[in-house]
Motif scaffolding. Structure first.
Motif, mmCIF file in Angstrom:
data_model
loop_
_atom_site.group_PDB
_atom_site.id
_atom_site.type_symbol
_atom_site.label_atom_id
_atom_site.label_comp_id
_atom_site.label_asym_id
_atom_site.label_seq_id
_atom_site.Cartn_x
_atom_site.Cartn_y
_atom_site.Cartn_z
ATOM 1 N N MET A 52 47.073 -13.067 103.733
ATOM 2 C CA MET A 52 45.676 -13.402 103.989
ATOM 3 C C MET A 52 45.458 -14.533 104.988
ATOM 4 S SD MET A 52 44.068 -12.575 100.292
ATOM 5 C CE MET A 52 42.366 -12.679 100.757
ATOM 6 N N ASN A 53 46.104 -15.654 104.783
ATOM 7 C CA ASN A 53 45.792 -16.757 105.687
ATOM 8 C C ASN A 53 46.522 -16.657 107.019
ATOM 9 O OD1 ASN A 53 43.824 -18.049 104.322
ATOM 10 N ND2 ASN A 53 45.190 -19.445 103.239
ATOM 11 N N SER B 173 37.351 -15.218 101.892
ATOM 12 C CA SER B 173 38.280 -15.951 101.022
ATOM 13 C C SER B 173 37.514 -16.765 99.998
ATOM 14 C CB SER B 173 39.170 -16.869 101.859
ATOM 15 O OG SER B 173 39.952 -16.115 102.737
ATOM 16 N N LEU C 97 36.182 -13.666 107.597
ATOM 17 C CA LEU C 97 37.348 -13.561 106.730
ATOM 18 C C LEU C 97 37.491 -14.812 105.874
ATOM 19 C CD1 LEU C 97 39.902 -11.744 109.025
ATOM 20 C CD2 LEU C 97 38.379 -10.820 107.305
ATOM 21 N N TYR D 214 44.817 -8.827 106.816
ATOM 22 C CA TYR D 214 44.112 -9.653 105.828
ATOM 23 C C TYR D 214 43.612 -8.775 104.683
ATOM 24 C CZ TYR D 214 40.282 -12.529 103.977
ATOM 25 O OH TYR D 214 39.420 -13.224 103.165
#
Lengths: 566, 718
Positions: free
Chosen positions: B536-537, B389, B385, B119
């Motif tokens: 990231m996701n 975002s 996390l 991430y």
């Protein structure tokens, strides 16, 4: 490789009985392969160094390096433990010192060999009359370099007084030339002359000592000498005055090699006068040879006197005590007041000899202990390694950095603020002096722990206290070096020469002090095995030497088991 | 017994290689993009090595390790060996200790570490010092794996200090922001207090047992506790010697060890009164908050107590104290989180609170302690996390009062965070529900059975935990409803778009433009936006899955692994080898009751949060008005920081000033005098070094003569 060695050894053993008894050199030829390789390399260096082409001349350093690496491979081991892919070789004392000589010798070579091509001095120095090892290399320089290392290695393996004397002189004679080889440099000339004359004086002293030992025992063979001394001790309860006088003179003479009191006077002038690459060599090679010789000579007497049968004869103990204490104090207090970094490091070399002499007092315990602490000799040979690496790092850096006149830097002002423009160089210097200081977790710390710890266990409490006080005093100048390099105001015109090899040598030395500070356990293991038995054994001791090693290997093998569970 | 898992000892060393690569990347601007992948791959390699080692570890379900014993040691190298270990010598090797507890910790550290680092590749993209960040992360994983794998207290301590320094470096990552620098210093200094206790505890352990190796001290402590009763484990000579030595020292030593060690655990794991550093530590980049300050480092105190449980039982007060401190911290931090308006701050206080749960768990010797550590690592990493975002999308804005209805802008993040919130709130059948209720149930059982000393302390801790369950559910969903529900509105923060420049490169318009074309989502011209799937996701999805179903799998198996996996893992760990949890109809009933109560409290909390923060937001002001003073205390965070200032910082400052004066005038004088003596000696000895060859020769001769005289005189005198 091992096969060749074994073959040669068998050949040597197959020699006629009579020849074997009379010719010590032939008997031990099988153990001398590394020396022979270096000698061959030295002669080759002489030839290529005189080559017509520049390319040929430049090959000299490579030949010297290759012969050093080849010599490492051929260092004879006395025992091999194989466990899977992992092989552990057990070296004896001379093997360990040979290993140190070759490996640190290789770093010293890196420091010596890589010459700054771009300096105007280098071009000038191409002319024969201006030779200076700081600026250019010459074939004969490397030949002398290798010959001196051969001398060190032969010293470590000496079996006979005459051999020992010749080996020690083989170590020293080339270094006189190396110091003086910068022909146009007055300081180097002066240093060379001083070193030579005082060296000759010291050689006279210990040769006189050898003569008296021969007179007292009737032998030059070290094993025989040990037999006679043991018999003398058994018969009279003490040693004859002649023998003692011989031993004392010998030890005092050796003090020159290790730069200890009362033979330390030359150290500062010579270390300062020689170019830094040579100084690095001087700081390690003659010192290692001197300690090897001291260990050999003392082990003919043995650490078997005193009420607990674990001391040297009292008189030698007093002598070494005086040498240790005086060297530590003189080295450190004089180091403190220097303006020149090289002089300060020279005095630090005196002080380090003082620390190591403590290990000689402790000696080898009769019963091998499981840990390295307790064995003074193991501590010394480990300490030599640590000292060698750190001095390669520190002197190597001094050889890298030039002042505005293109000379090697020397004073504190000149190394001031190195960190600002040359981060790696400053870091190497700091790491090396910290290791010399004995800052944890560097290798110098481990070395000091082992020396001081074994002295403590053996009951030399006062010596330990004095040594610790001295370590504190030495902080004054080591930290001053680091402080100047990191926080000082950068001096004008200081440049780091573009000498990758020189920097690599210093870098490896400094990083090794860090890495071995953490993982030096294996080296300590090897050192304690090497020093498990004295290098000179009586006849009755050497009979069960092989058996003794096998027995003593058992607990160690158990200790080194890779994986164990409850 | 020999194990065929030689590579297991290299688990920490893959990240060490990663550190070196990242360090090189720091030096060479051209390589800096490689730092992220290098770091991720090195951690992944550790994870894979841990998975491969799993079945060889004795004690894990389905272990192939033959023979007896409940742990295995993989020896890397001899580190410190002083003296004979059988006779009180000191041994601290770089050996790694493998038992089921180690494996759980390794899975958490390396597994979650990999996901978070992945991430971070996206999150940190274009930051200055991108390579420096990953060097720090890899160094952190190296230290943390050493911490959980070391086979003695010294390696544990080494890892402990290692993660401490990594935490310092990573909190202070934005070293040009004063707040980050302050926070880094605070974290480091507060931890000094705890670490001092820890170090003293190790010294005392060595003095008591003559060893600091787990394989000696844990069985020895068990032997001391059993008082000669029968054992499952045969005692080795070293353990016998340790027991004998422990009998010979003063009994107060035994009682002090756990309290000193406890201080270290409370410092590192942010318990009362040493928790103040953790909320401030959120000044670091969000992946750091997730990895270091939520999932792994802060749980090392919990790990330490779990690992050394038999040692903690040496004092009958130690574990009850841990439980009560855990319970109080749990409630205390939970209430602060109720009124906190900082997106990461809420989760920071919630971490402190959840750590309190874990301490209750390990104090009652429940599986739940370490189980909650595991599940918490999943859902709290996920929460941080996803919060990262949101923060990223809003250019660094963290104030939840300014956010509303973000679900339309960031749907994926919204629902990922939803799973995390459910687990944190302990919504029935999520991971957090199972682990939390397991430990609370055990606490209540232990408190009500009353056959242990100070049982009511456990009961108090359990009740505090149940109350906090309600609070947790409320503050968690307060945040979620506020941020993601309701009408859409937001404010942007002050962060600029992350220019992909490096420290040494000169920023030119051309470079900036090129970078913008390459990475449009890293500029903030178009308002908040959803994060890209990779990198990231995507890594959040395993975390969300874990938060949702890990509890069910670990307890029930679900056909994937053996049922009661977590229980068999932990009770096969070394320190519990002689421990058998009680199971009876009564205890089961208690467990079910606790589960029911805290489950319903969680649902109630969520419902209340829905009412106040989604459905009728205007009611908040109405309800808050009468209890304003209480809320003010909460907003002021119980004024703990101010208390520290008053009670510790100011007196220390004053004391420091006094000492400074003393140092300047008295000590400095003494030191200068002491340094004057060797200097004087140097000056006195200097004339001997006059550079004249003849005089050197004479000097040598004189020295020789004098030494000979001294020696022979002493010889004759003797």
């Amino acid at each position: 490789m091992i096969d060749i060695m074994t073959t040669l050894m068998t050949l040597a053993q197959a020699a006629p009985e009579a020849a074997k008894a009379t010719n010590v050199i032939t008997e031990h030829l099988g153990n001398l392969i590394p020396e022979l390789i270096l000698l061959t390399g030295g002669v080759l260096c002489l030839m290529t160094g005189l080559g017509r082409e520049e390319g040929t001349r430049k090959a000299t350093a490579w030949i010297a390096g290759a012969s050093l690496l080849l010599a490492i491979i051929f260092i004879p081991n006395i025992h091999t433990i194989t466990k899977g892919f992992y092989t552990k070789e057990i070296l004896d004392m001379s093997g360990f010192i040979k290993l140190a000589a070759c490996s640190i010798g290789f770093l010293l070579l890196l420091v010596s060999a890589a010459v700054p091509d771009l300096l105007p001095q280098t071009k000038e120095a191409e002319k024969a009359s201006k030779f200076d090892p700081g600026n250019i290399f010459r074939g004969e320089y490397f030949a002398f370099f290798l010959f001196s290392l051969v001398g060190l290695m032969l010293t470590a393996g000496a079996k006979d007084l005459i051999w020992l004397f010749l080996a020690l002189e083989l170590t020293s004679l080339p270094t006189y030339v190396m110091v003086a080889s910068a022909r146009k440099n007055i300081a180097a000339q002066e240093a060379g002359v001083k070193y030579f004359f005082l060296g000759a004086l010291s050689a006279a002293i210990f040769l006189y000592g050898f003569a008296l030992i021969y007179g007292a025992t009737g032998h030059t063979d070290l094993t025989e000498i040990k037999n006679v001394i043991a018999a003398q001790n058994l018969a009279n309860g003490e040693l004859s005055g002649m023998l003692i006088t011989g031993l004392v003179l010998t030890i005092l003479g050796f003090c020159f090699k290790i730069a200890a009191f009362p033979m330390h006077y030359y150290a500062a002038d010579v270390y300062q006068g020689a170019s830094s690459a040579v100084t690095a060599f001087l700081a390690f090679v003659p010192k290692a040879a001197g300690f090897a010789a001291l260990i050999i000579i003392l082990s003919t007497v043995g650490w078997i006197y005193g009420p607990e049968k674990n001391h040297l004869p009292e008189i030698l103990e007093i002598l070494l005590w005086v040498i240790a204490v005086a060297s530590m104090f003189l080295g450190n207090v004089l180091g403190m007041i220097q303006k020149s970094v090289k002089r300060a490091l020279a005095y630090s070399s005196v002080a380090h000899s003082g620390y190591m002499v403590i290990g000689l007092l402790v000696g080898i315990p009769a019963v091998a202990s499981d840990s390295a602490i307790g064995n003074g000799i193991a501590a010394i040979i480990f300490y030599l390694f640590a000292y060698g690496l750190a001095s390669v790092g520190s002197f190597g850096i001094l050889a890298c950095v030039r002042n505005e006149k293109g000379e090697e830097v020397d004073s504190y002002d000149e190394i001031a603020g190195l960190f600002k423009n040359h981060k790696v160089i400053a870091a190497i210097l700091a790491l090396s002096v910290f290791s010399l200081l004995g800052m944890p977790p560097l290798m110098g710390f481990l070395g000091k722990i082992y020396i001081f710890g074994s002295a403590f266990q053996a009951g030399f409490i006062w010596l330990v206290i004095i040594a610790v006080i001295n370590s504190a005093i030495s902080g004054a100048y080591y930290l001053r070096i680091a402080n100047a390099a990191f926080f000082g105001k950068p001096a004008e015109g200081i440049t780091a020469t573009n000498t990758p090899g020189r920097l690599t040598g210093a870098f490896i030395g400094a990083v090794a002090t860090l890495v071995l500070g953490f993982t030096g356990g294996f080296l300590v293991d090897t050192a304690s095995h090497a020093a498990e038995k004295p290098p000179v054994l009586r006849d009755d001791e050497s009979k069960d030497k092989a058996a003794a090693f096998d027995i003593n290997l058992e607990p160690q093998a158990a200790l080194n088991k890779d994986i164990y569970a409850q | 017994m020999t194990l065929d898992f030689d590579y297991a000892k290299f688990i920490p060393w893959f990240p060490a290689i990663g550190v070196i690569i990242c360090f090189i990347c720091c030096m060479k601007p051209a390589l800096r993009k490689l730092a992220g992948p290098a770091c991720v791959l090195s951690i992944l390699a550790s994870f894979i090595a841990a998975c491969m080692a799993y079945s060889y570890v004795p004690g894990v379900p389905g272990s192939t390790a033959a023979g007896e014993g409940n742990f295995a040691i993989s020896h890397l190298f001899n580190w410190i060996n002083i003296g004979d270990p059988e006779k009180g010598g000191f041994v601290a090797n770089f050996s790694y200790f493998f038992d089921p507890l180690t494996m759980i910790m390794l899975f958490v550290v390396t597994g979650i570490g990999t996901l978070i680092a992945t991430y971070a590749m996206g999150y940190m993209h274009g930051e200055r010092g991108y390579a420096r960040f990953f060097a720090g992360v890899a160094l952190f994983i190296f230290s943390m794996t050493n911490l959980v794998m070391g086979d003695n207290l010294l390696v544990l301590y080494l890892g402990w200090e290692g993660v401490g320094i990594c935490s310092y470096l990573l909190i202070g990552y934005y070293y040009d922001k004063p707040i980050a620098v302050e926070a880094a210093k605070k974290a480091f200094i507060v931890n000094r207090i705890g670490d001092l206790g820890f170090a003293l505890g190790i010294f005392l352990t060595y003095m008591t047992f003559g060893s600091i190796e787990y394989k000696v001290i844990i069985p020895a402590a068990q032997e001391l506790l059993a008082h000669g009763a029968e054992h499952a484990v045969a005692l080795t000579p070293a353990v016998k010697a340790a027991v004998a030595q422990a009998h010979s020292v003063s009994p107060s030593y035994l009682a002090w060890i756990p309290f000193l060690l406890m201080l270290g655990a409370f410092g590192k794991s942010a318990q009362l009164p040493l928790f103040v550093w953790l909320p401030d530590a959120m000044a670091g980049p969000t992946p750091v908050s997730a990895l270091v300050h939520a999932a792994t480092m802060v749980t090392s105190g919990v790990y330490m107590i779990a690992r050394l449980t038999p040692i903690f039982q040496l004092s009958e007060y130690a574990l009850p104290v841990v439980a009560v401190i855990g319970g109080i911290t749990c409630l205390f931090a939970g209430t602060i989180a109720l009124t906190n308006n900082d997106l990461k701050g809420v989760f920071a206080y919630s971490t402190v609170s959840q750590l309190g749960y874990m301490f209750i768990g390990v104090a009652v010797i429940s599986v739940g302690g370490v189980f909650h550590l595991t599940t918490h690592a999943f859902f709290k990493a996920l929460l941080f996390l996803t919060a990262g975002s949101v923060m990223h999308a809003l250019a660094g804005n963290l104030d939840i009062r300014t956010m509303s209805g973000m679900r339309k802008k960031m749907p994926v993040t919204c629902w990922l965070m939803f799973f995390g919130c459910l687990a944190l709130a302990g919504f029935p059948f999520t991971a957090g529900y199972y682990s939390k209720d397991l430990l609370l149930g055990d606490a209540i059982v232990k408190g009500t059975i009353g056959n242990v000393p100070h049982a009511n302390w456990y009961l108090v801790a359990g009740i505090l935990g149940i109350i906090t369950a309600f609070i947790t559910a409320f503050y968690t969903f307060r945040l979620w409803f506020k941020v993601f529900m309701g009408p859409t509105s937001w404010e942007m923060g002050t962060d600029e778009g992350h220019e992909p420049v490096d420290d040494m490169e000169v920023i030119t318009d051309a470079v900036a433009k090129e970078a913008e074309e390459a990475d449009p989502h890293h500029t903030h011209h178009h308002g908040p936006h959803e994060m890209p799937m990779w990198p990231m996701n995507l890594p959040l999805i395993p975390l969300a899955l874990g938060a949702a179903v890990l509890g069910m799998i670990a307890v029930g198996g679900l056909g994937l692994i053996a049922p009661k996996w977590i229980e068999s893992m932990l009770f096969n760990s070394t320190q519990f080898a002689a421990f058998h949890p009680e199971h009876s109809a009564a205890t089961d009933a208690t467990h079910h009751t606790v589960e029911f109560i805290s489950g319903s409290l969680a649902v109630l909390g969520i419902a209340l949060a829905f009412v106040f923060h989604c459905w009728k937001r205007e009611w908040v002001a109405v309800v808050c008005k009468p209890i304003k003073p209480a809320i003010n205390i909460l907003v002021g965070k119980y004024y703990v920081d101010e208390l520290y200032e008053l009670l510790i910082r100011r007196p220390l400052h004053t004391f420091g000033r006094v000492l400074f004066v003393f140092d300047d005038y008295v000590l400095a004088g003494l030191v200068n005098f002491a340094s004057f003596i060797p200097r004087l000696a140097g000056w006195a000895a200097r004339p001997t070094q006059n550079g004249v060859l003849q005089k050197y020769g004479v000097g040598m001769g004189l020295g020789l003569a004098i030494t000979l005289l001294i020696v022979f005189y002493a010889w004759l005198a003797a």
